[in-house]
Design a protein around this motif. Structure first.
Motif, PDB file in Angstrom:
ATOM      1  N   ALA A 122     -66.975  -4.695  -9.365  1.00 16.86           N
ATOM      2  CA  ALA A 122     -66.361  -5.705 -10.224  1.00 16.86           C
ATOM      3  C   ALA A 122     -65.593  -5.037 -11.348  1.00 16.86           C
ATOM      4  N   PRO A 123     -64.353  -5.464 -11.625  1.00 18.51           N
ATOM      5  CA  PRO A 123     -63.644  -4.948 -12.803  1.00 18.51           C
ATOM      6  C   PRO A 123     -64.464  -5.250 -14.049  1.00 18.51           C
ATOM      7  N   HIS A 124     -64.668  -4.242 -14.914  1.00 17.56           N
ATOM      8  CA  HIS A 124     -65.565  -4.473 -16.046  1.00 17.56           C
ATOM      9  C   HIS A 124     -64.977  -4.091 -17.395  1.00 17.56           C
ATOM     10  N   GLY A 125     -63.840  -3.395 -17.422  1.00 20.29           N
ATOM     11  CA  GLY A 125     -63.235  -3.039 -18.704  1.00 20.29           C
ATOM     12  C   GLY A 125     -64.207  -2.279 -19.584  1.00 20.29           C
ATOM     13  N   PRO A 126     -64.363  -2.706 -20.856  1.00 18.79           N
ATOM     14  CA  PRO A 126     -65.273  -1.994 -21.757  1.00 18.79           C
ATOM     15  C   PRO A 126     -66.736  -2.367 -21.555  1.00 18.79           C
TER      16      PRO A 126
END
Length: 209
Positions: A122-126
């Protein structure tokens, strides 16, 4: 004579192909009975113990320096003692956390079998790294956040097969591994807001193709 020769030659084609590949999920045994998994857990717990011992030794060294400096009160010795105390904190915390996770892993792996599930990162960024599993029976998406140092997140990377092994309960967390079960990482169930964020990020990524 030729017929007799043909009859006596072993058939090189097996009657049936094997039902599984080396990386297929073992059937009828708990995850800890898988040799690769048991060895992976032993390595994980050994590393956890190493981190804890490093922190404990460093902290003990700082105490020794401080005690040795009690009479003379040398400024540089005080700085060394304080520095060693600060340096000890990180490995102590990492070691204690990893020892706790190792215990949780052992309990899960000794109680449940591995299950192979479709998975995607999953894309999670920070935010904390996460993966999403898909229940094969219901099609339900199961978001999980990874617990561990960033350098170990590759243990839950489903590429290139798009599959991960799971041993746990979506409600309370469990162990993830790539097919083969040779490296382990703990994953926990996120709260509602984090769950919605993860599923939303996955949905947007799918829409973008």
């Amino acid at each position: 004579m030729q017929d007799a020769t043909r009859d006596s030659t072993p058939d090189s084609t097996p009657d049936s192909a094997p039902d599984s590949t080396p990386d297929s999920v073992p059937v009828g045994e708990v995850a800890l009975d898988v040799t690769e998994t048991a060895e992976a857990l032993a390595r994980y717990r050994s590393r956890a113990g190493m981190w804890f011992r490093v922190g404990l030794t460093t902290a003990a060294g700082g105490v020794v320096v401080e005690l040795a400096n009690t009479a003379r009160r040398l400024e540089w010795a005080d700085l060394v003692a304080e520095g060693m105390g600060g340096l000890a904190l990180a490995p102590l915390l990492i070691g204690l956390s990893a020892l706790r996770l190792g215990r949780l892993m052992r309990l899960r792996l000794a109680a449940r079998p591995w299950t192979a599930l479709r998975a995607e990162t999953a894309p999670h960024g920070p935010h904390a790294a996460a993966v999403v599993l898909r229940d094969p029976a219901s099609g339900e998406l199961i978001p999980l956040t990874l617990v561990g140092l960033q350098g170990r997140h590759h243990a839950a990377d489903p590429r290139p097969t798009g599959e991960l092994w799971w041993c746990g309960d979506p409600a309370t967390g469990g162990v993830l591994a790539r097919p083969g079960g040779a490296e382990l990482i703990w994953a926990r169930t996120p709260g509602r807001l984090t769950r919605d964020r993860i599923l939303g990020a996955v949905g947007r990524a799918e829409d973008r193709g």
